[in-house]
Design a protein around this motif. Structure first.
Motif, PDB file in Angstrom:
ATOM      1  N   VAL A 138      41.774  35.611  39.548  1.00  0.00           N
ATOM      2  CA  VAL A 138      42.384  36.496  40.535  1.00  0.00           C
ATOM      3  C   VAL A 138      42.112  37.937  40.119  1.00  0.00           C
ATOM      4  CG1 VAL A 138      44.187  34.826  41.073  1.00  0.00           C
ATOM      5  CG2 VAL A 138      44.619  36.563  39.348  1.00  0.00           C
ATOM      6  N   ASP A 139      42.101  38.840  41.092  1.00  0.00           N
ATOM      7  CA  ASP A 139      41.906  40.266  40.843  1.00  0.00           C
ATOM      8  C   ASP A 139      43.192  41.012  41.135  1.00  0.00           C
ATOM      9  OD1 ASP A 139      39.217  40.061  40.081  1.00  0.00           O
ATOM     10  OD2 ASP A 139      38.563  40.042  42.174  1.00  0.00           O
ATOM     11  N   LEU A 140      43.405  42.097  40.385  1.00  0.00           N
ATOM     12  CA  LEU A 140      44.598  42.924  40.554  1.00  0.00           C
ATOM     13  C   LEU A 140      44.205  44.267  41.148  1.00  0.00           C
ATOM     14  CD1 LEU A 140      45.856  40.767  38.714  1.00  0.00           C
ATOM     15  CD2 LEU A 140      47.044  42.594  37.502  1.00  0.00           C
ATOM     16  N   VAL A 141      44.896  44.652  42.236  1.00  0.00           N
ATOM     17  CA  VAL A 141      44.711  45.969  42.850  1.00  0.00           C
ATOM     18  C   VAL A 141      45.916  46.816  42.473  1.00  0.00           C
ATOM     19  CG1 VAL A 141      44.348  47.238  44.990  1.00  0.00           C
ATOM     20  CG2 VAL A 141      43.442  44.913  44.755  1.00  0.00           C
ATOM     21  N   LEU A 142      45.664  47.933  41.777  1.00  0.00           N
ATOM     22  CA  LEU A 142      46.749  48.774  41.291  1.00  0.00           C
ATOM     23  C   LEU A 142      47.306  49.643  42.401  1.00  0.00           C
ATOM     24  CD1 LEU A 142      45.207  49.797  37.841  1.00  0.00           C
ATOM     25  CD2 LEU A 142      46.556  47.784  38.442  1.00  0.00           C
ATOM     26  N   ALA A 143      48.378  50.382  42.080  1.00  0.00           N
ATOM     27  CA  ALA A 143      49.079  51.169  43.098  1.00  0.00           C
ATOM     28  C   ALA A 143      48.203  52.264  43.677  1.00  0.00           C
ATOM     29  CB  ALA A 143      50.351  51.767  42.495  1.00  0.00           C
TER      30      ALA A 143
ATOM     31  N   GLY B  17      45.107  51.984  44.391  1.00  0.00           N
ATOM     32  CA  GLY B  17      44.014  51.381  45.152  1.00  0.00           C
ATOM     33  C   GLY B  17      42.843  50.919  44.308  1.00  0.00           C
ATOM     34  N   SER B  18      42.816  51.246  43.028  1.00  0.00           N
ATOM     35  CA  SER B  18      41.724  50.815  42.163  1.00  0.00           C
ATOM     36  C   SER B  18      41.923  49.361  41.745  1.00  0.00           C
ATOM     37  CB  SER B  18      41.639  51.710  40.925  1.00  0.00           C
ATOM     38  OG  SER B  18      42.831  51.620  40.156  1.00  0.00           O
ATOM     39  N   VAL B  19      40.815  48.712  41.416  1.00  0.00           N
ATOM     40  CA  VAL B  19      40.846  47.313  40.988  1.00  0.00           C
ATOM     41  C   VAL B  19      40.814  47.271  39.467  1.00  0.00           C
ATOM     42  CG1 VAL B  19      39.675  45.083  41.096  1.00  0.00           C
ATOM     43  CG2 VAL B  19      39.692  46.581  43.099  1.00  0.00           C
ATOM     44  N   TYR B  20      41.767  46.555  38.884  1.00  0.00           N
ATOM     45  CA  TYR B  20      41.824  46.426  37.428  1.00  0.00           C
ATOM     46  C   TYR B  20      40.567  45.713  36.949  1.00  0.00           C
ATOM     47  CZ  TYR B  20      43.718  45.317  32.813  1.00  0.00           C
ATOM     48  OH  TYR B  20      43.918  45.222  31.460  1.00  0.00           O
ATOM     49  N   PRO B  21      39.907  46.234  35.895  1.00  0.00           N
ATOM     50  CA  PRO B  21      38.587  45.694  35.531  1.00  0.00           C
ATOM     51  C   PRO B  21      38.592  44.272  35.007  1.00  0.00           C
ATOM     52  CG  PRO B  21      39.334  47.334  33.909  1.00  0.00           C
ATOM     53  CD  PRO B  21      40.290  47.391  35.074  1.00  0.00           C
TER      54      PRO B  21
ATOM     55  N   TYR C  67      54.215  47.249  40.117  1.00  0.00           N
ATOM     56  CA  TYR C  67      53.874  46.487  41.317  1.00  0.00           C
ATOM     57  C   TYR C  67      52.356  46.547  41.524  1.00  0.00           C
ATOM     58  CZ  TYR C  67      58.787  46.096  42.582  1.00  0.00           C
ATOM     59  OH  TYR C  67      60.122  45.796  42.585  1.00  0.00           O
ATOM     60  N   VAL C  68      51.776  45.410  41.827  1.00  0.00           N
ATOM     61  CA  VAL C  68      50.343  45.299  42.077  1.00  0.00           C
ATOM     62  C   VAL C  68      50.138  44.402  43.292  1.00  0.00           C
ATOM     63  CG1 VAL C  68      49.699  45.633  39.651  1.00  0.00           C
ATOM     64  CG2 VAL C  68      50.156  43.320  40.496  1.00  0.00           C
ATOM     65  N   ARG C  69      48.889  44.359  43.748  1.00  0.00           N
ATOM     66  CA  ARG C  69      48.498  43.400  44.777  1.00  0.00           C
ATOM     67  C   ARG C  69      47.472  42.466  44.166  1.00  0.00           C
ATOM     68  NH1 ARG C  69      50.694  44.294  49.462  1.00  0.00           N
ATOM     69  NH2 ARG C  69      49.325  42.781  50.472  1.00  0.00           N
ATOM     70  N   VAL C  70      47.686  41.174  44.392  1.00  0.00           N
ATOM     71  CA  VAL C  70      46.885  40.132  43.749  1.00  0.00           C
ATOM     72  C   VAL C  70      45.959  39.518  44.797  1.00  0.00           C
ATOM     73  CG1 VAL C  70      46.945  38.071  42.321  1.00  0.00           C
ATOM     74  CG2 VAL C  70      48.850  39.696  42.246  1.00  0.00           C
ATOM     75  N   ARG C  71      44.657  39.593  44.531  1.00  0.00           N
ATOM     76  CA  ARG C  71      43.672  38.960  45.409  1.00  0.00           C
ATOM     77  C   ARG C  71      43.395  37.558  44.888  1.00  0.00           C
ATOM     78  NH1 ARG C  71      39.411  44.028  46.053  1.00  0.00           N
ATOM     79  NH2 ARG C  71      40.736  45.307  47.412  1.00  0.00           N
TER      80      ARG C  71
ATOM     81  N   PRO D  46      51.495  40.609  47.383  1.00  0.00           N
ATOM     82  CA  PRO D  46      52.222  41.540  46.505  1.00  0.00           C
ATOM     83  C   PRO D  46      52.738  40.831  45.262  1.00  0.00           C
ATOM     84  CG  PRO D  46      53.596  40.914  48.382  1.00  0.00           C
ATOM     85  CD  PRO D  46      52.240  40.302  48.621  1.00  0.00           C
ATOM     86  N   GLY D  47      52.646  41.506  44.128  1.00  0.00           N
ATOM     87  CA  GLY D  47      53.096  40.913  42.875  1.00  0.00           C
ATOM     88  C   GLY D  47      53.692  41.956  41.947  1.00  0.00           C
ATOM     89  N   ARG D  48      54.210  41.482  40.832  1.00  0.00           N
ATOM     90  CA  ARG D  48      54.838  42.345  39.849  1.00  0.00           C
ATOM     91  C   ARG D  48      54.504  41.833  38.455  1.00  0.00           C
ATOM     92  NH1 ARG D  48      61.242  44.130  39.907  1.00  0.00           N
ATOM     93  NH2 ARG D  48      61.067  45.844  38.399  1.00  0.00           N
ATOM     94  N   LEU D  49      54.261  42.773  37.530  1.00  0.00           N
ATOM     95  CA  LEU D  49      53.907  42.420  36.166  1.00  0.00           C
ATOM     96  C   LEU D  49      55.159  42.157  35.336  1.00  0.00           C
ATOM     97  CD1 LEU D  49      51.123  45.085  35.571  1.00  0.00           C
ATOM     98  CD2 LEU D  49      50.803  42.670  36.076  1.00  0.00           C
ATOM     99  N   GLU D  50      55.074  41.150  34.480  1.00  0.00           N
ATOM    100  CA  GLU D  50      56.159  40.804  33.574  1.00  0.00           C
ATOM    101  C   GLU D  50      55.597  40.657  32.170  1.00  0.00           C
ATOM    102  OE1 GLU D  50      59.235  40.749  34.362  1.00  0.00           O
ATOM    103  OE2 GLU D  50      59.128  40.740  36.567  1.00  0.00           O
ATOM    104  N   ALA D  51      56.404  41.008  31.169  1.00  0.00           N
ATOM    105  CA  ALA D  51      55.970  40.896  29.781  1.00  0.00           C
ATOM    106  C   ALA D  51      55.725  39.438  29.409  1.00  0.00           C
ATOM    107  CB  ALA D  51      57.019  41.511  28.852  1.00  0.00           C
ATOM    108  N   TRP D  52      54.755  39.230  28.539  1.00  0.00           N
ATOM    109  CA  TRP D  52      54.434  37.873  28.092  1.00  0.00           C
ATOM    110  C   TRP D  52      55.599  37.279  27.306  1.00  0.00           C
ATOM    111  CZ3 TRP D  52      50.675  34.624  29.387  1.00  0.00           C
ATOM    112  CH2 TRP D  52      50.410  33.524  28.569  1.00  0.00           C
TER     113      TRP D  52
END
Length: 406
Positions: free
Chosen positions: A265-270, A272-276, A313-317, A76-82
């Motif tokens: 790493v790949d990001l799985v969105l809320a 269930g789709s995978v961010y491209p 919130y995302v899931r990081v593979r 589990p992860g969370r996005l933060e601004a650059w």
């Protein structure tokens, strides 16, 4: 009496009940009847073509084989601004105008607010007058010092009078420097009446409205600008898992991944789709959090379309290692009960034997088997509903859709 009269019917009913209901006088005769019937049926079954052993059960199987596998952990992860910049009023004044659209993208240096400049302009003009006066005093002091030096050469004045004249010149020069600094500060304050964006990014809602007094005593927060392309992805992993992974790498059970260009790493969105767009792992913290026992990690992900937002919130593979000899079986081949996980094996003679296994992570619709199987084992995948104790089986390769091959 008629055969269909109620009395005749009741008599036949009582005779039937007496025959069917057990009683002490009929126990032996009823038991003998069923025993004789059983013997007769058994004798009939001995005839060729009417019975015999049941046919073998057809099941779908796979043959376990070792294959290379990249072990991936989903965390589990969370996005933060650059980058994040808080826009604040740096001078006191009345807010005259907001010149941006809330929620829009702004560029670095773009004007966001205007504060009434009139008081700051008056301060600038006063500082300019002070500078002009100081420069005039300096010119007078210099002239007096030059005259004093000539008079001293002719001994018309004392040494002390010369020293006083030169000190007055230096003091006038210092006052000019102070006046210039005050003018520069007034000009800087005047520039602050136009509040500009320090970075490019997306601006949120305005925290103040026109007509508000800002910057009185402290730098009033006005808005927040966040750079959202790229973004940080902050996530964490259990220190126990990291320790087990490092042990497996140290013993050679697993192989390290090549990460010269940064581990992807790949990001799985809320949903269930995978961010491209894949992200890149930046670092892992060298310290374990005392409260959670987690090790913090951070990745970078590009966001050119602005799909991702800070706080999501995302899931990081995360690929972590490579197993050169992984054993995998379809998930439907594994049976779980109170005693643990097990599979059903088939030997060369078609006999079944259960085997306890240790299940690892899931890879698609398959389980990684950590212990209990060896390459070459034949595992039943489909056909469990037809099995019975002591059954022999015939096998067909499993095709991946639950059906045996023809």
């Amino acid at each position: 009496r008629s055969q269909n009269s109620p009395t005749a019917q009741d008599g036949r009913f009582r005779q039937s009940v007496e025959f069917l209901m057990p009683c002490p006088t009929h126990h032996l005769s009823v038991a003998a009847f069923f025993l004789a019937a059983g013997i007769g049926l058994s004798a009939c079954g001995d005839k060729p073509g009417d019975g015999g052993p049941p046919p073998p059960v057809e099941v779908s199987v796979i043959t376990v084989a070792a294959e290379p596998l990249t072990l991936t952990r989903e965390l589990p992860g969370r996005l933060e601004a650059w980058r994040v910049a808080e826009i604040r009023a740096r001078v006191a004044g009345i807010l005259q105008a907001r010149v941006f659209e809330e929620g829009s993208d702004v560029s670095a240096g773009q004007t966001l607010y205007r504060i009434d400049p009139a008081p700051i302009e008056a301060d600038r003009d006063r500082a300019g007058g002070n500078l002009a006066r100081a420069e005039a005093n300096l010119e007078q002091a210099r002239s007096q010092a030059r005259r004093s030096r000539k008079l001293r050469e002719s001994r018309s004045i004392s040494e002390q009078e010369l020293i006083n004249a030169e000190a007055a010149e230096q003091q006038a020069a210092a006052e000019v420097l102070v006046a210039r600094a005050e003018l520069k500060r007034a000009e800087i304050d005047l520039s602050y009446t136009e509040v500009n964006a320090p970075i490019a990014g997306r601006i949120g809602r305005s925290l103040v409205s026109e007509g508000a007094l800002v910057g009185q005593g402290e730098a009033t927060p006005l808005a927040v600008v966040q750079q959202i392309d790229p973004l940080y992805v902050d996530f964490s992993q259990s220190s126990v898992e990291v320790l087990a992974l490092r042990r497996a790498l140290a013993t050679g059970q697993l192989e390290r991944l090549d990460s010269d260009g940064g581990l992807a790493v790949d990001l799985v969105l809320a949903d269930g789709s995978v961010y491209p767009l894949p992200g890149t792992l930046l670092f892992s913290n060298l310290q374990v959090d005392r409260d959670t026992g987690q090790i913090h990690l951070r990745a970078r992900v590009d966001n050119p379309e602005g799909i991702l937002l800070p706080g999501m919130y995302v899931r990081v593979r995360v690929p972590q290692a490579r197993d050169p000899n992984a054993l995998l079986v379809p998930q439907q081949a594994v049976r779980r009960d109170a005693s643990g996980d097990s599979v059903m094996l088939v030997d060369g003679s078609g006999q079944l034997a259960p085997r306890q296994v240790e299940v690892g992570t899931a890879v698609g619709n398959r389980w990684v088997i950590r212990a209990g199987l060896a390459p070459g084992d034949t595992v039943v995948v489909d056909g469990f509903m037809k099995l019975y104790p002591g059954a022999t089986v015939v096998t067909r390769p499993w095709q991946g859709n639950g059906l045996a091959a023809n």
